[in-house]
Write a protein that holds these residues in place. Structure first.
Motif, mmCIF file in Angstrom:
data_model
loop_
_atom_site.group_PDB
_atom_site.id
_atom_site.type_symbol
_atom_site.label_atom_id
_atom_site.label_comp_id
_atom_site.label_asym_id
_atom_site.label_seq_id
_atom_site.Cartn_x
_atom_site.Cartn_y
_atom_site.Cartn_z
ATOM 1 N N MET A 1 -7.475 27.786 1.939
ATOM 2 C CA MET A 1 -6.666 26.833 1.167
ATOM 3 C C MET A 1 -7.497 25.579 0.880
ATOM 4 O O MET A 1 -8.140 25.045 1.779
ATOM 5 N N PRO A 2 -7.489 25.071 -0.363
ATOM 6 C CA PRO A 2 -8.259 23.866 -0.681
ATOM 7 C C PRO A 2 -7.791 22.681 0.146
ATOM 8 O O PRO A 2 -6.612 22.521 0.437
ATOM 9 N N THR A 3 -8.741 21.852 0.549
ATOM 10 C CA THR A 3 -8.433 20.678 1.352
ATOM 11 C C THR A 3 -7.889 19.559 0.477
ATOM 12 O O THR A 3 -8.373 19.315 -0.622
ATOM 13 N N THR A 4 -6.858 18.871 0.967
ATOM 14 C CA THR A 4 -6.294 17.712 0.276
ATOM 15 C C THR A 4 -6.480 16.482 1.159
ATOM 16 O O THR A 4 -6.047 16.466 2.309
ATOM 17 N N ILE A 5 -7.118 15.469 0.617
ATOM 18 C CA ILE A 5 -7.374 14.239 1.354
ATOM 19 C C ILE A 5 -6.672 13.095 0.637
ATOM 20 O O ILE A 5 -6.848 12.907 -0.569
ATOM 21 N N GLU A 6 -5.858 12.353 1.372
ATOM 22 C CA GLU A 6 -5.137 11.214 0.816
ATOM 23 C C GLU A 6 -5.629 9.941 1.493
ATOM 24 O O GLU A 6 -5.588 9.833 2.715
ATOM 25 N N ILE A 7 -6.064 8.991 0.672
ATOM 26 C CA ILE A 7 -6.588 7.739 1.200
ATOM 27 C C ILE A 7 -5.669 6.595 0.777
ATOM 28 O O ILE A 7 -5.394 6.426 -0.413
ATOM 29 N N SER A 8 -5.178 5.847 1.746
ATOM 30 C CA SER A 8 -4.331 4.690 1.482
ATOM 31 C C SER A 8 -5.165 3.424 1.615
ATOM 32 O O SER A 8 -5.850 3.226 2.632
ATOM 33 N N THR A 9 -5.096 2.569 0.594
ATOM 34 C CA THR A 9 -5.870 1.327 0.593
ATOM 35 C C THR A 9 -5.014 0.102 0.296
ATOM 36 O O THR A 9 -5.461 -1.022 0.472
ATOM 37 N N LEU A 10 -3.783 0.300 -0.179
ATOM 38 C CA LEU A 10 -2.922 -0.802 -0.592
ATOM 39 C C LEU A 10 -1.916 -1.110 0.512
ATOM 40 O O LEU A 10 -0.934 -0.397 0.683
ATOM 41 N N GLY A 11 -2.171 -2.160 1.258
ATOM 42 C CA GLY A 11 -1.266 -2.546 2.330
ATOM 43 C C GLY A 11 -1.547 -1.869 3.653
ATOM 44 O O GLY A 11 -1.178 -2.362 4.699
ATOM 45 N N GLN A 12 -2.198 -0.725 3.623
ATOM 46 C CA GLN A 12 -2.619 -0.046 4.838
ATOM 47 C C GLN A 12 -3.939 0.657 4.528
ATOM 48 O O GLN A 12 -4.277 0.867 3.373
ATOM 49 N N PHE A 13 -4.664 1.000 5.573
ATOM 50 C CA PHE A 13 -5.980 1.587 5.373
ATOM 51 C C PHE A 13 -6.097 2.806 6.281
ATOM 52 O O PHE A 13 -6.323 2.684 7.480
ATOM 53 N N GLN A 14 -5.890 3.986 5.700
ATOM 54 C CA GLN A 14 -5.972 5.197 6.506
ATOM 55 C C GLN A 14 -6.331 6.391 5.631
ATOM 56 O O GLN A 14 -6.187 6.358 4.409
ATOM 57 N N VAL A 15 -6.790 7.436 6.297
ATOM 58 C CA VAL A 15 -7.156 8.694 5.630
ATOM 59 C C VAL A 15 -6.350 9.810 6.273
ATOM 60 O O VAL A 15 -6.306 9.923 7.501
ATOM 61 N N GLN A 16 -5.684 10.623 5.427
ATOM 62 C CA GLN A 16 -4.903 11.747 5.927
ATOM 63 C C GLN A 16 -5.436 13.054 5.353
ATOM 64 O O GLN A 16 -5.850 13.114 4.186
ATOM 65 N N LEU A 17 -5.403 14.088 6.173
ATOM 66 C CA LEU A 17 -5.877 15.407 5.782
ATOM 67 C C LEU A 17 -4.688 16.341 5.624
ATOM 68 O O LEU A 17 -3.895 16.503 6.549
ATOM 69 N N GLY A 132 0.481 -3.730 -0.839
ATOM 70 C CA GLY A 132 -0.279 -4.875 -0.345
ATOM 71 C C GLY A 132 -1.633 -4.916 -1.013
ATOM 72 O O GLY A 132 -1.997 -4.033 -1.791
ATOM 73 N N SER A 133 -2.399 -5.940 -0.701
ATOM 74 C CA SER A 133 -3.703 -6.131 -1.325
ATOM 75 C C SER A 133 -4.656 -4.996 -0.967
ATOM 76 O O SER A 133 -4.583 -4.407 0.118
ATOM 77 N N PHE A 134 -5.561 -4.682 -1.871
ATOM 78 C CA PHE A 134 -6.561 -3.635 -1.676
ATOM 79 C C PHE A 134 -7.459 -4.000 -0.499
ATOM 80 O O PHE A 134 -8.088 -5.052 -0.467
ATOM 81 N N LEU A 135 -7.486 -3.121 0.501
ATOM 82 C CA LEU A 135 -8.327 -3.301 1.694
ATOM 83 C C LEU A 135 -8.197 -4.717 2.254
ATOM 84 O O LEU A 135 -9.190 -5.420 2.483
ATOM 85 N N ALA A 136 -6.964 -5.136 2.438
ATOM 86 C CA ALA A 136 -6.700 -6.489 2.939
ATOM 87 C C ALA A 136 -7.394 -6.720 4.272
ATOM 88 O O ALA A 136 -7.435 -5.834 5.139
ATOM 89 N N ASP A 137 -7.964 -7.910 4.427
ATOM 90 C CA ASP A 137 -8.608 -8.344 5.679
ATOM 91 C C ASP A 137 -9.864 -7.555 6.027
ATOM 92 O O ASP A 137 -10.343 -7.645 7.162
ATOM 93 N N VAL A 138 -10.413 -6.798 5.081
ATOM 94 C CA VAL A 138 -11.675 -6.094 5.313
ATOM 95 C C VAL A 138 -12.811 -6.947 4.756
ATOM 96 O O VAL A 138 -12.842 -7.263 3.566
ATOM 97 N N ALA A 139 -13.726 -7.356 5.611
ATOM 98 C CA ALA A 139 -14.852 -8.186 5.187
ATOM 99 C C ALA A 139 -16.063 -7.887 6.078
ATOM 100 O O ALA A 139 -15.908 -7.464 7.232
ATOM 101 N N PHE A 140 -17.252 -8.077 5.527
ATOM 102 C CA PHE A 140 -18.479 -7.753 6.255
ATOM 103 C C PHE A 140 -19.504 -8.866 6.094
ATOM 104 O O PHE A 140 -19.699 -9.400 5.001
ATOM 105 N N ARG A 141 -20.187 -9.181 7.198
ATOM 106 C CA ARG A 141 -21.277 -10.159 7.135
ATOM 107 C C ARG A 141 -22.591 -9.505 6.754
ATOM 108 O O ARG A 141 -23.483 -10.159 6.223
ATOM 109 N N ASP A 142 -22.731 -8.219 7.068
ATOM 110 C CA ASP A 142 -24.004 -7.540 6.821
ATOM 111 C C ASP A 142 -24.010 -6.774 5.502
ATOM 112 O O ASP A 142 -24.902 -5.962 5.271
ATOM 113 N N ALA A 143 -23.010 -7.010 4.649
ATOM 114 C CA ALA A 143 -22.918 -6.250 3.392
ATOM 115 C C ALA A 143 -22.281 -7.124 2.317
ATOM 116 O O ALA A 143 -21.126 -6.932 1.952
ATOM 117 N N VAL A 144 -23.045 -8.087 1.806
ATOM 118 C CA VAL A 144 -22.519 -8.992 0.793
ATOM 119 C C VAL A 144 -22.110 -8.234 -0.464
ATOM 120 O O VAL A 144 -21.063 -8.498 -1.062
#
Length: 426
Positions: A1-17, A132-144
Protein backbone atom coordinates in the motif's frame (compact mmCIF):
# COMPACT_ATOMS: atom_id res chain seq x y z
CA UNK A 1 0.00 0.00 0.00
CA UNK A 2 1.40 3.47 -0.87
CA UNK A 3 2.63 5.45 2.11
CA UNK A 4 0.73 8.59 3.12
CA UNK A 5 2.58 11.24 5.11
CA UNK A 6 0.75 14.21 6.63
CA UNK A 7 2.75 17.16 7.91
CA UNK A 8 1.14 19.79 10.15
CA UNK A 9 2.83 23.20 10.27
CA UNK A 10 0.02 25.64 11.10
CA UNK A 11 -0.44 25.94 14.85
CA UNK A 12 1.21 22.59 15.51
CA UNK A 13 4.30 20.87 14.19
CA UNK A 14 4.09 17.13 13.67
CA UNK A 15 4.44 14.36 11.10
CA UNK A 16 1.95 11.50 10.83
CA UNK A 17 2.29 8.26 8.89
CA UNK A 18 -0.84 6.79 7.25
CA UNK A 19 -3.06 8.98 9.43
CA UNK A 20 -2.18 7.19 12.66
CA UNK A 21 1.44 6.93 13.72
CA UNK A 22 3.09 10.11 14.93
CA UNK A 23 6.65 10.08 13.61
CA UNK A 24 9.51 11.30 15.80
CA UNK A 25 12.90 12.33 14.44
CA UNK A 26 16.34 12.90 15.83
CA UNK A 27 15.89 16.67 15.57
CA UNK A 28 13.46 19.35 14.46
CA UNK A 29 15.59 19.92 11.35
CA UNK A 30 14.81 16.40 10.15
CA UNK A 31 11.11 17.31 10.00
CA UNK A 32 11.96 20.69 8.50
CA UNK A 33 13.85 18.97 5.72
CA UNK A 34 10.68 17.15 4.67
CA UNK A 35 8.70 20.38 4.78
CA UNK A 36 11.28 22.33 2.82
CA UNK A 37 11.45 19.66 0.10
CA UNK A 38 7.65 19.44 -0.06
CA UNK A 39 7.32 23.22 -0.46
CA UNK A 40 10.11 23.28 -3.07
CA UNK A 41 9.40 20.34 -5.44
CA UNK A 42 12.23 18.96 -7.56
CA UNK A 43 15.79 17.91 -7.00
CA UNK A 44 18.10 19.71 -4.57
CA UNK A 45 21.85 19.43 -4.21
CA UNK A 46 23.15 18.29 -0.85
CA UNK A 47 25.55 21.21 -0.70
CA UNK A 48 22.76 23.73 -1.21
CA UNK A 49 20.55 22.13 1.46
CA UNK A 50 23.45 21.95 3.92
CA UNK A 51 24.21 25.63 3.37
CA UNK A 52 20.55 26.54 4.05
CA UNK A 53 20.12 24.39 7.14
CA UNK A 54 23.52 25.24 8.66
CA UNK A 55 24.42 28.56 7.06
CA UNK A 56 26.58 29.60 10.02
CA UNK A 57 28.65 26.38 9.94
CA UNK A 58 31.54 25.41 7.66
CA UNK A 59 30.71 23.28 4.62
CA UNK A 60 32.24 20.08 5.96
CA UNK A 61 30.33 20.21 9.23
CA UNK A 62 27.11 21.24 7.47
CA UNK A 63 27.28 18.22 5.13
CA UNK A 64 28.00 15.95 8.10
CA UNK A 65 24.94 17.31 9.91
CA UNK A 66 22.84 16.76 6.78
CA UNK A 67 23.93 13.12 6.62
CA UNK A 68 22.83 12.68 10.25
CA UNK A 69 19.31 13.99 9.74
CA UNK A 70 19.02 12.09 6.44
CA UNK A 71 19.75 8.92 8.36
CA UNK A 72 16.98 9.79 10.84
CA UNK A 73 14.46 10.51 8.07
CA UNK A 74 15.27 7.29 6.17
CA UNK A 75 15.10 5.25 9.37
CA UNK A 76 11.62 6.54 10.25
CA UNK A 77 10.30 6.89 6.68
CA UNK A 78 12.36 4.58 4.47
CA UNK A 79 10.69 5.36 1.15
CA UNK A 80 9.99 9.07 1.47
CA UNK A 81 13.19 10.38 -0.15
CA UNK A 82 15.10 9.67 -3.30
CA UNK A 83 18.73 10.00 -2.21
CA UNK A 84 21.56 10.08 -4.71
CA UNK A 85 25.22 10.92 -4.25
CA UNK A 86 24.72 14.67 -4.65
CA UNK A 87 20.94 15.09 -4.96
CA UNK A 88 17.80 14.79 -2.81
CA UNK A 89 14.11 14.81 -3.74
CA UNK A 90 10.73 13.66 -2.45
CA UNK A 91 9.75 10.26 -3.82
CA UNK A 92 6.89 10.99 -6.30
CA UNK A 93 5.23 7.68 -5.41
CA UNK A 94 4.67 8.88 -1.84
CA UNK A 95 1.51 10.84 -0.96
CA UNK A 96 2.88 13.70 1.08
CA UNK A 97 0.56 16.49 2.22
CA UNK A 98 1.47 19.68 4.07
CA UNK A 99 -1.34 21.76 5.58
CA UNK A 100 0.45 24.98 4.57
CA UNK A 101 0.43 23.93 0.91
CA UNK A 102 -3.24 22.91 1.07
CA UNK A 103 -4.14 26.22 2.71
CA UNK A 104 -2.26 28.27 0.12
CA UNK A 105 -3.69 26.40 -2.88
CA UNK A 106 -7.28 26.40 -1.61
CA UNK A 107 -7.05 30.08 -0.68
CA UNK A 108 -5.90 30.99 -4.18
CA UNK A 109 -8.78 29.05 -5.75
CA UNK A 110 -11.39 30.52 -3.40
CA UNK A 111 -10.18 34.10 -3.81
CA UNK A 112 -10.41 33.67 -7.57
CA UNK A 113 -14.07 32.56 -7.31
CA UNK A 114 -15.66 35.04 -4.91
CA UNK A 115 -18.89 35.08 -6.95
CA UNK A 116 -19.54 31.35 -6.57
CA UNK A 117 -22.87 30.60 -4.83
CA UNK A 118 -21.14 28.70 -2.02
CA UNK A 119 -18.13 31.03 -1.72
CA UNK A 120 -18.87 32.04 1.86
CA UNK A 121 -19.18 28.54 3.30
CA UNK A 122 -16.23 27.35 1.20
CA UNK A 123 -13.96 30.10 2.54
CA UNK A 124 -15.06 29.35 6.10
CA UNK A 125 -13.87 25.75 5.66
CA UNK A 126 -10.52 26.96 4.33
CA UNK A 127 -10.08 29.38 7.23
CA UNK A 128 -10.26 26.46 9.65
CA UNK A 129 -7.05 25.05 8.12
CA UNK A 130 -5.14 27.99 9.56
CA UNK A 131 -4.72 26.88 13.17
CA UNK A 132 -1.81 29.21 13.85
CA UNK A 133 1.32 30.75 12.42
CA UNK A 134 3.55 28.65 10.16
CA UNK A 135 6.16 26.87 12.31
CA UNK A 136 5.46 29.20 15.21
CA UNK A 137 8.33 29.66 17.68
CA UNK A 138 10.79 27.78 15.44
CA UNK A 139 14.06 29.70 15.15
CA UNK A 140 17.74 28.83 14.69
CA UNK A 141 21.00 30.59 15.52
CA UNK A 142 23.10 28.36 13.28
CA UNK A 143 20.88 28.71 10.19
CA UNK A 144 20.14 32.31 9.23
CA UNK A 145 19.03 31.30 5.72
CA UNK A 146 16.60 28.72 7.11
CA UNK A 147 15.31 31.22 9.67
CA UNK A 148 14.72 33.78 6.91
CA UNK A 149 12.79 31.24 4.83
CA UNK A 150 10.56 30.38 7.79
CA UNK A 151 9.93 34.08 8.45
CA UNK A 152 9.09 34.84 4.81
CA UNK A 153 6.68 31.89 4.67
CA UNK A 154 5.05 32.97 7.94
CA UNK A 155 4.47 36.48 6.60
CA UNK A 156 3.12 35.20 3.28
CA UNK A 157 0.61 32.81 4.88
CA UNK A 158 -0.32 35.39 7.52
CA UNK A 159 -1.12 37.91 4.76
CA UNK A 160 -3.08 35.27 2.85
CA UNK A 161 -5.11 34.39 5.95
CA UNK A 162 -5.83 38.06 6.63
CA UNK A 163 -7.07 38.52 3.07
CA UNK A 164 -9.23 35.40 3.35
CA UNK A 165 -10.79 36.67 6.60
CA UNK A 166 -11.41 40.07 5.01
CA UNK A 167 -13.24 38.48 2.06
CA UNK A 168 -15.29 36.26 4.39
CA UNK A 169 -16.35 39.30 6.42
CA UNK A 170 -17.10 41.38 3.33
CA UNK A 171 -19.18 38.61 1.76
CA UNK A 172 -20.99 37.82 5.01
CA UNK A 173 -21.90 41.47 5.38
CA UNK A 174 -23.13 41.62 1.78
CA UNK A 175 -25.25 38.49 2.27
CA UNK A 176 -26.66 39.75 5.58
CA UNK A 177 -24.99 36.86 7.44
CA UNK A 178 -24.09 39.23 10.24
CA UNK A 179 -23.48 36.67 12.99
CA UNK A 180 -20.99 34.80 10.81
CA UNK A 181 -19.39 38.05 9.75
CA UNK A 182 -18.92 39.21 13.34
CA UNK A 183 -17.11 35.98 14.27
CA UNK A 184 -14.59 36.35 11.45
CA UNK A 185 -14.29 40.11 11.92
CA UNK A 186 -13.23 39.40 15.50
CA UNK A 187 -10.60 36.98 14.19
CA UNK A 188 -9.39 39.65 11.79
CA UNK A 189 -9.11 42.20 14.61
CA UNK A 190 -7.17 39.71 16.75
CA UNK A 191 -4.87 39.01 13.81
CA UNK A 192 -4.15 42.71 13.21
CA UNK A 193 -5.34 44.86 16.14
CA UNK A 194 -4.14 48.10 14.51
CA UNK A 195 -6.03 47.79 11.20
CA UNK A 196 -8.85 50.34 10.91
CA UNK A 197 -10.67 48.42 8.19
CA UNK A 198 -11.00 45.34 10.40
CA UNK A 199 -12.36 47.44 13.27
CA UNK A 200 -14.90 49.13 11.00
CA UNK A 201 -16.12 45.75 9.78
CA UNK A 202 -16.59 44.56 13.34
CA UNK A 203 -18.32 47.77 14.45
CA UNK A 204 -20.78 47.68 11.54
CA UNK A 205 -21.61 44.02 12.03
CA UNK A 206 -22.18 44.46 15.75
CA UNK A 207 -24.52 47.35 14.96
CA UNK A 208 -26.45 45.27 12.42
CA UNK A 209 -26.85 42.66 15.17
CA UNK A 210 -28.45 45.32 17.44
CA UNK A 211 -25.28 45.46 19.58
CA UNK A 212 -24.49 49.13 18.96
CA UNK A 213 -23.25 49.69 22.52
CA UNK A 214 -20.70 46.92 22.04
CA UNK A 215 -19.63 48.53 18.74
CA UNK A 216 -19.06 51.85 20.52
CA UNK A 217 -16.99 50.14 23.22
CA UNK A 218 -14.99 48.50 20.45
CA UNK A 219 -14.18 51.93 19.04
CA UNK A 220 -13.14 53.32 22.43
CA UNK A 221 -10.79 50.38 23.04
CA UNK A 222 -9.33 50.79 19.54
CA UNK A 223 -8.75 54.53 19.96
CA UNK A 224 -7.03 53.92 23.31
CA UNK A 225 -4.81 51.19 21.81
CA UNK A 226 -3.68 53.42 18.92
CA UNK A 227 -2.98 56.31 21.28
CA UNK A 228 -0.98 54.27 23.80
CA UNK A 229 0.93 52.05 21.37
CA UNK A 230 1.41 54.22 18.28
CA UNK A 231 0.55 57.74 19.33
CA UNK A 232 -2.04 58.03 16.55
CA UNK A 233 -5.83 58.25 16.22
CA UNK A 234 -8.34 56.17 14.19
CA UNK A 235 -8.82 57.07 10.53
CA UNK A 236 -11.43 59.67 9.58
CA UNK A 237 -13.63 56.94 8.05
CA UNK A 238 -13.64 55.13 11.38
CA UNK A 239 -14.62 58.24 13.37
CA UNK A 240 -17.36 58.98 10.83
CA UNK A 241 -18.71 55.46 11.29
CA UNK A 242 -18.79 55.77 15.07
CA UNK A 243 -20.76 59.01 14.79
CA UNK A 244 -23.27 57.30 12.49
CA UNK A 245 -23.67 54.51 15.04
CA UNK A 246 -24.15 56.97 17.90
CA UNK A 247 -26.78 58.89 15.94
CA UNK A 248 -28.52 55.74 14.59
CA UNK A 249 -27.79 56.77 11.00
CA UNK A 250 -25.97 53.64 9.85
CA UNK A 251 -27.68 51.78 7.02
CA UNK A 252 -27.63 48.10 6.14
CA UNK A 253 -25.58 47.57 2.97
CA UNK A 254 -27.17 46.62 -0.33
CA UNK A 255 -25.78 43.31 -1.50
CA UNK A 256 -23.26 43.49 -4.30
CA UNK A 257 -24.91 43.22 -7.69
CA UNK A 258 -22.79 40.23 -8.64
CA UNK A 259 -24.44 38.23 -5.88
CA UNK A 260 -27.79 38.54 -7.62
CA UNK A 261 -26.54 36.68 -10.64
CA UNK A 262 -26.69 32.91 -10.74
CA UNK A 263 -23.13 31.62 -11.13
CA UNK A 264 -22.31 27.95 -11.56
CA UNK A 265 -19.74 26.48 -9.16
CA UNK A 266 -16.55 25.19 -10.73
CA UNK A 267 -17.31 21.52 -10.00
CA UNK A 268 -18.81 18.75 -12.13
CA UNK A 269 -22.61 18.50 -12.01
CA UNK A 270 -24.20 15.07 -12.09
CA UNK A 271 -27.99 14.85 -12.18
CA UNK A 272 -30.66 12.78 -13.87
CA UNK A 273 -31.66 14.45 -17.13
CA UNK A 274 -35.34 13.64 -16.58
CA UNK A 275 -35.31 15.71 -13.35
CA UNK A 276 -33.90 18.71 -15.23
CA UNK A 277 -36.43 18.31 -18.01
CA UNK A 278 -39.29 17.97 -15.52
CA UNK A 279 -38.31 21.16 -13.66
CA UNK A 280 -38.05 23.06 -16.94
CA UNK A 281 -41.52 21.89 -17.99
CA UNK A 282 -42.98 22.90 -14.63
CA UNK A 283 -41.47 26.39 -14.73
CA UNK A 284 -42.58 26.83 -18.35
CA UNK A 285 -46.17 26.32 -17.19
CA UNK A 286 -47.81 29.73 -16.48
CA UNK A 287 -49.69 28.31 -13.49
CA UNK A 288 -46.44 27.29 -11.78
CA UNK A 289 -45.59 30.31 -9.64
CA UNK A 290 -44.00 28.41 -6.76
CA UNK A 291 -41.92 25.24 -7.20
CA UNK A 292 -40.40 23.50 -4.20
CA UNK A 293 -37.63 20.94 -4.72
CA UNK A 294 -37.51 18.92 -1.53
CA UNK A 295 -35.55 15.96 -0.17
CA UNK A 296 -33.06 14.94 2.51
CA UNK A 297 -29.84 16.84 3.20
CA UNK A 298 -27.12 16.29 0.60
CA UNK A 299 -29.44 14.83 -2.04
CA UNK A 300 -28.57 17.57 -4.56
CA UNK A 301 -31.38 20.13 -4.21
CA UNK A 302 -29.13 23.19 -4.27
CA UNK A 303 -27.07 21.93 -7.21
CA UNK A 304 -30.20 21.20 -9.27
CA UNK A 305 -31.86 24.54 -8.43
CA UNK A 306 -28.68 26.45 -9.25
CA UNK A 307 -28.31 24.72 -12.60
CA UNK A 308 -31.95 25.41 -13.50
CA UNK A 309 -31.77 29.05 -12.43
CA UNK A 310 -28.51 29.61 -14.30
CA UNK A 311 -29.93 28.32 -17.58
CA UNK A 312 -33.25 30.18 -17.18
CA UNK A 313 -32.07 33.57 -15.89
CA UNK A 314 -32.09 35.12 -19.38
CA UNK A 315 -35.79 34.26 -19.72
CA UNK A 316 -36.71 36.88 -17.10
CA UNK A 317 -36.58 40.59 -17.86
CA UNK A 318 -35.19 41.35 -14.40
CA UNK A 319 -33.03 38.23 -14.12
CA UNK A 320 -32.72 35.60 -11.43
CA UNK A 321 -31.67 36.13 -7.82
CA UNK A 322 -30.22 33.50 -5.49
CA UNK A 323 -30.74 33.88 -1.73
CA UNK A 324 -28.79 31.45 0.46
CA UNK A 325 -30.69 30.83 3.70
CA UNK A 326 -28.38 28.43 5.53
CA UNK A 327 -27.76 30.98 8.28
CA UNK A 328 -31.27 32.51 8.37
CA UNK A 329 -33.17 31.88 11.59
CA UNK A 330 -36.35 33.93 11.29
CA UNK A 331 -38.77 35.63 8.91
CA UNK A 332 -36.91 38.87 9.63
CA UNK A 333 -33.65 37.30 8.41
CA UNK A 334 -35.42 36.20 5.22
CA UNK A 335 -36.73 39.71 4.55
CA UNK A 336 -33.33 41.28 5.20
CA UNK A 337 -31.53 38.89 2.86
CA UNK A 338 -34.06 39.31 0.05
CA UNK A 339 -33.87 43.09 0.44
CA UNK A 340 -30.08 43.05 0.31
CA UNK A 341 -29.97 40.83 -2.78
CA UNK A 342 -32.53 42.99 -4.59
CA UNK A 343 -30.60 46.14 -3.71
CA UNK A 344 -33.38 47.72 -1.64
CA UNK A 345 -32.07 50.55 0.54
CA UNK A 346 -32.75 49.81 4.20
CA UNK A 347 -31.40 50.74 7.62
CA UNK A 348 -31.00 48.84 10.86
CA UNK A 349 -34.03 50.72 12.17
CA UNK A 350 -36.34 49.27 9.48
CA UNK A 351 -38.88 46.92 11.05
CA UNK A 352 -39.68 43.49 9.66
CA UNK A 353 -43.12 44.64 8.52
CA UNK A 354 -41.66 47.69 6.75
CA UNK A 355 -39.09 45.45 5.09
CA UNK A 356 -41.75 43.13 3.69
CA UNK A 357 -43.71 46.11 2.37
CA UNK A 358 -40.61 47.48 0.64
CA UNK A 359 -39.88 44.09 -0.93
CA UNK A 360 -43.41 43.64 -2.26
CA UNK A 361 -43.42 47.17 -3.69
CA UNK A 362 -40.08 46.52 -5.33
CA UNK A 363 -41.05 43.26 -7.08
CA UNK A 364 -44.74 43.79 -7.86
CA UNK A 365 -44.07 45.06 -11.40
CA UNK A 366 -40.91 43.06 -12.04
CA UNK A 367 -40.40 39.88 -14.06
CA UNK A 368 -37.85 37.75 -12.22
CA UNK A 369 -37.01 34.38 -10.71
CA UNK A 370 -36.44 34.29 -6.95
CA UNK A 371 -34.46 31.26 -5.72
CA UNK A 372 -34.70 30.62 -1.96
CA UNK A 373 -32.23 27.92 -0.94
CA UNK A 374 -32.51 25.86 2.29
CA UNK A 375 -35.90 27.23 3.29
CA UNK A 376 -36.49 24.54 5.93
CA UNK A 377 -34.70 26.72 8.51
CA UNK A 378 -37.53 29.26 8.30
CA UNK A 379 -40.62 27.05 8.43
CA UNK A 380 -43.44 27.53 9.22
CA UNK A 381 -42.93 31.23 8.29
CA UNK A 382 -44.31 31.60 4.74
CA UNK A 383 -46.24 34.89 4.85
CA UNK A 384 -43.73 36.86 2.75
CA UNK A 385 -43.63 34.19 0.04
CA UNK A 386 -47.43 34.11 -0.14
CA UNK A 387 -47.64 37.91 -0.33
CA UNK A 388 -45.12 38.03 -3.17
CA UNK A 389 -47.11 35.42 -5.08
CA UNK A 390 -50.33 37.41 -4.57
CA UNK A 391 -48.99 40.90 -5.32
CA UNK A 392 -46.27 40.22 -7.92
CA UNK A 393 -47.85 38.23 -10.77
CA UNK A 394 -44.66 38.07 -12.89
CA UNK A 395 -42.43 36.66 -10.17
CA UNK A 396 -41.67 32.93 -10.03
CA UNK A 397 -40.29 31.44 -6.83
CA UNK A 398 -38.04 28.36 -6.79
CA UNK A 399 -37.43 26.92 -3.31
CA UNK A 400 -35.25 24.12 -2.00
CA UNK A 401 -36.22 22.60 1.33
CA UNK A 402 -36.06 19.35 3.24
CA UNK A 403 -39.87 19.40 3.43
CA UNK A 404 -42.66 21.06 1.39
CA UNK A 405 -44.05 24.44 2.47
CA UNK A 406 -47.64 23.15 2.15
CA UNK A 407 -48.92 26.25 0.37
CA UNK A 408 -51.95 26.38 -1.92
CA UNK A 409 -49.99 27.46 -5.02
CA UNK A 410 -47.05 25.12 -4.39
CA UNK A 411 -45.83 22.70 -7.07
CA UNK A 412 -43.64 19.92 -5.72
CA UNK A 413 -40.66 17.94 -6.98
CA UNK A 414 -39.41 15.30 -4.54
CA UNK A 415 -35.72 14.53 -5.08
CA UNK A 416 -34.63 10.99 -4.33
CA UNK A 417 -31.09 10.86 -5.65
CA UNK A 418 -29.59 9.40 -8.79
CA UNK A 419 -31.27 6.43 -10.36
CA UNK A 420 -29.40 3.09 -10.48
CA UNK A 421 -29.59 1.01 -13.68
CA UNK A 422 -31.70 -2.15 -13.52
CA UNK A 423 -29.73 -5.34 -12.75
CA UNK A 424 -30.42 -6.72 -16.22
CA UNK A 425 -29.29 -3.54 -18.05
CA UNK A 426 -26.48 -4.03 -20.60
Amino acid sequence: MPTTIEISTLGQFQVQLDGQTRVEFISIKAKLLLIYLALHPGEHSRKKLASIFWSETNDEQALKNLRTILSSVRQNLPAVLIVERDLLAINPEITLTVDAIQFEQRCAAALAALDAPDALSHMQQIAELYQGSFLADVAFRDAVALDEWIGETQRHLHHLYARLLHEIVTLAEAQAAYEIGSVYARRLVNLDPYWDTARRHLMRLLTFLNRANEALREYEAFAQLLDEELGTAPEAETTTLVEQIRNHHIRLPAQRATQSLIVLPDVPFVEALDDIALVQRMLNTPQCRLLTIYGITGIGKTALATQIAFHRQQLYRDGAHLILLRQAQSARDLAYQIACVLGIEISNQTSAQELETLIVQHVQDRHLLLVLDNYEHLLPATDLVQTILERAPKVQVLITSQVPLNLFREWLLPLQGLRVPAPDSP
